[in-house]
Scaffold this motif. Structure first.
Motif, PDB file in Angstrom:
ATOM      1  N   MET A  59       0.827  -1.203   0.000  1.00  0.00           N
ATOM      2  CA  MET A  59       0.000   0.000   0.000  1.00  0.00           C
ATOM      3  C   MET A  59       0.864   1.258   0.000  1.00  0.00           C
ATOM      4  N   ARG A  60       1.905   1.278   0.808  1.00  0.00           N
ATOM      5  CA  ARG A  60       2.772   2.447   0.883  1.00  0.00           C
ATOM      6  C   ARG A  60       3.536   2.655  -0.422  1.00  0.00           C
ATOM      7  N   ARG A  61       3.999   1.554  -1.012  1.00  0.00           N
ATOM      8  CA  ARG A  61       4.757   1.683  -2.257  1.00  0.00           C
ATOM      9  C   ARG A  61       3.891   2.215  -3.372  1.00  0.00           C
ATOM     10  N   PHE A  98       5.723  -9.105 -12.301  1.00  0.00           N
ATOM     11  CA  PHE A  98       5.929  -7.661 -12.178  1.00  0.00           C
ATOM     12  C   PHE A  98       6.050  -7.248 -10.709  1.00  0.00           C
ATOM     13  N   PHE A  99       5.302  -7.910  -9.832  1.00  0.00           N
ATOM     14  CA  PHE A  99       5.396  -7.637  -8.398  1.00  0.00           C
ATOM     15  C   PHE A  99       6.811  -7.931  -7.889  1.00  0.00           C
ATOM     16  N   VAL A 100       7.374  -9.056  -8.329  1.00  0.00           N
ATOM     17  CA  VAL A 100       8.739  -9.408  -7.924  1.00  0.00           C
ATOM     18  C   VAL A 100       9.729  -8.367  -8.432  1.00  0.00           C
ATOM     19  N   LEU A 101       9.601  -7.974  -9.699  1.00  0.00           N
ATOM     20  CA  LEU A 101      10.533  -7.005 -10.274  1.00  0.00           C
ATOM     21  C   LEU A 101      10.388  -5.634  -9.607  1.00  0.00           C
ATOM     22  N   GLN A 102       9.158  -5.224  -9.333  1.00  0.00           N
ATOM     23  CA  GLN A 102       8.942  -3.922  -8.721  1.00  0.00           C
ATOM     24  C   GLN A 102       9.445  -3.873  -7.293  1.00  0.00           C
ATOM     25  N   SER A 103       9.534  -5.021  -6.643  1.00  0.00           N
ATOM     26  CA  SER A 103      10.093  -5.030  -5.296  1.00  0.00           C
ATOM     27  C   SER A 103      11.553  -4.613  -5.312  1.00  0.00           C
ATOM     28  N   ARG A 104      12.191  -4.737  -6.484  1.00  0.00           N
ATOM     29  CA  ARG A 104      13.588  -4.314  -6.619  1.00  0.00           C
ATOM     30  C   ARG A 104      13.715  -2.927  -7.246  1.00  0.00           C
ATOM     31  N   VAL A 134      16.287   5.081  -6.510  1.00  0.00           N
ATOM     32  CA  VAL A 134      17.470   4.232  -6.367  1.00  0.00           C
ATOM     33  C   VAL A 134      18.211   4.111  -7.690  1.00  0.00           C
ATOM     34  N   VAL A 135      17.465   4.196  -8.782  1.00  0.00           N
ATOM     35  CA  VAL A 135      18.037   4.016 -10.114  1.00  0.00           C
ATOM     36  C   VAL A 135      18.567   5.320 -10.696  1.00  0.00           C
ATOM     37  N   ASN A 136      17.800   6.378 -10.552  1.00  0.00           N
ATOM     38  CA  ASN A 136      18.097   7.610 -11.268  1.00  0.00           C
ATOM     39  C   ASN A 136      19.390   8.266 -10.792  1.00  0.00           C
ATOM     40  N   VAL A 190      19.334 -15.219 -15.329  1.00  0.00           N
ATOM     41  CA  VAL A 190      20.497 -14.460 -15.785  1.00  0.00           C
ATOM     42  C   VAL A 190      20.413 -13.002 -15.352  1.00  0.00           C
ATOM     43  N   GLY A 191      19.202 -12.419 -15.397  1.00  0.00           N
ATOM     44  CA  GLY A 191      19.064 -11.002 -15.091  1.00  0.00           C
ATOM     45  C   GLY A 191      19.043 -10.683 -13.614  1.00  0.00           C
ATOM     46  N   ALA A 192      18.351 -11.508 -12.807  1.00  0.00           N
ATOM     47  CA  ALA A 192      18.198 -11.197 -11.382  1.00  0.00           C
ATOM     48  C   ALA A 192      19.526 -11.058 -10.649  1.00  0.00           C
TER      49      ALA A 192
END
Length: 379
Positions: free
Chosen positions: A18-20, A179-185, A191-193, A275-277
């Protein structure tokens, strides 16, 4: 009270989700479109994309930006991809912006997509390069806003997150879980920008806009020719070279349908995950090698309580199931998928666990995609 304490991890996950989802995001809509500027070369690698290529190219041809050149690299397709592009080239008689490059044989040491993009880059003349996947659909203002964002942020690489189209039962069941798994990262784009930490360098290969100068300085796609997750490795090459990258949300300006069947979902994510994770983690070899074999374990948190409830009717299990259901309703709402699919969340989680295990077993050693077989290792 003790029952609720046992269910605390699932309640905590609900609060986190919810917060994210309520957190501030960087939106492409925040950049007023720039309808003219440096020449943009849109490079679309395409291998067996007959189902997608026409709607993709028509959407790019409708872009409200000038000057624009569009280069489709037919990566030795065995379907009608090249014929469809040739027809569209013939129709684009007024502007002549669209070109077809027929790809040559894949050299040793290269993966297919980097090689196709490399051929398109060598045929392009634009000062800005846009790498776009054939399964994407662009709103008319997408490129104009992305160019404005690149210039406003004064970065070297600008990438966007689109809306994911999900049509079939399996897409709607499985894709939100991935997508939920990827968005958790990568959910927090801060963090990226402009990161200076290489493993936080993340780009979406479906849409990467970069200056030619920066792209050539980091070695072009030749520097990531060995990569399955070439978008992530390219972003990390930029970071290592001290170049700025920037990620924004653009769901209202771009959409994509990655996979159309369960078979494609399994094959596609099996190719990417193992390979990506590991590339998203600090470069500790043991940790990176271990991750593909354990990344499925969090799925047990979703599968476990409903399975246990079939045997033991403990109240805390019911609390965990209720918190999980509300969590997945929110996830499915965010992904614009039918909410009733949230009722099937244990099955979606089980499918993702299976794909992750399959990816670990096959993805780190043998990868099959679009009729090609590659061999690779996780570093």
């Amino acid at each position: 009270m003790g029952y609720w304490l046992l269910a605390a991890p699932w309640l905590a996950m609900l609060v986190i989700v919810m917060r994210r989802h309520a957190a501030r995001r960087v939106e492409l809509a925040g950049y007023p479109p720039k309808f003219a500027g440096p020449r943009v070369a849109v490079i679309v690698p395409a291998r067996n994309e007959a189902a997608n290529i026409e709607r993709c190219l028509r959407s790019i041809l409708d872009a409200h930006y000038d000057p624009l050149e569009i280069i489709v690299v037919d990566d030795r397709s065995t379907d009608d991809t090249a014929a469809i592009v040739e027809r569209l080239v013939a129709e684009d008689t007024t502007a002549g912006r669209l070109r077809l490059v027929r790809g040559v044989e894949l050299p040793a040491g290269w993966f297919g997509k980097p090689w196709a993009i490399d051929q398109g880059y060598r045929a392009a003349s634009g000062a800005l390069l846009l790498f776009a996947d054939a399964d994407t659909v662009h709103a008319p203002e997408l490129i104009a806003r992305a160019v404005a964002g690149l210039e406003a942020e004064r970065v070297d690489l600008f990438t966007v997150l689109p809306r994911q189209e999900m049509v079939t039962f399996w897409e709607r069941l499985v894709q939100p879980h991935v997508f939920f798994v990827l968005q958790s990262r990568v959910g927090d784009v801060a963090v990226v920008n402009r990161t200076r930490t290489p493993w936080n360098g993340i780009a979406n290969g479906q849409f990467i806009l970069t200056t030619r100068t920066a792209y050539e300085a980091v070695g072009t796609h030749a520097a990531v020719r060995h990569a399955v997750a070439e978008d992530m490795e390219l972003a990390q090459a930029y970071v290592r070279a001290g170049r700025d990258i920037f990620l924004v949300h653009a769901e209202e300006f771009m959409r994509t349908r990655m996979y159309r069947s369960l078979r494609e979902i399994i094959a596609g994510w099996s190719k990417n995950l193992a390979v990506g994770a590991p590339q998203m983690l600090p470069p500790f070899p043991l940790v990176r090698r271990l991750l593909p074999y354990v990344m499925w374990l969090p799925a047990l948190a979703w599968v476990g309580p409903p399975a246990a409830w079939l045997v033991w009717h403990w109240p805390w299990l019911l609390a965990a199931i209720a918190a999980s259901l509300v969590t997945w309703i929110e996830v499915y709402r965010r992904e614009q998928a039918p909410l009733w699919y949230a009722l099937l969340y244990p099955f979606g989680a089980a499918m993702v666990a299976f794909i992750m295990l399959r990816s670990a077993w096959r993805g780190g050693r043998r990868i099959e995609w679009r009729g090609r077989v590659y061999r690779t290792v996780v570093s």
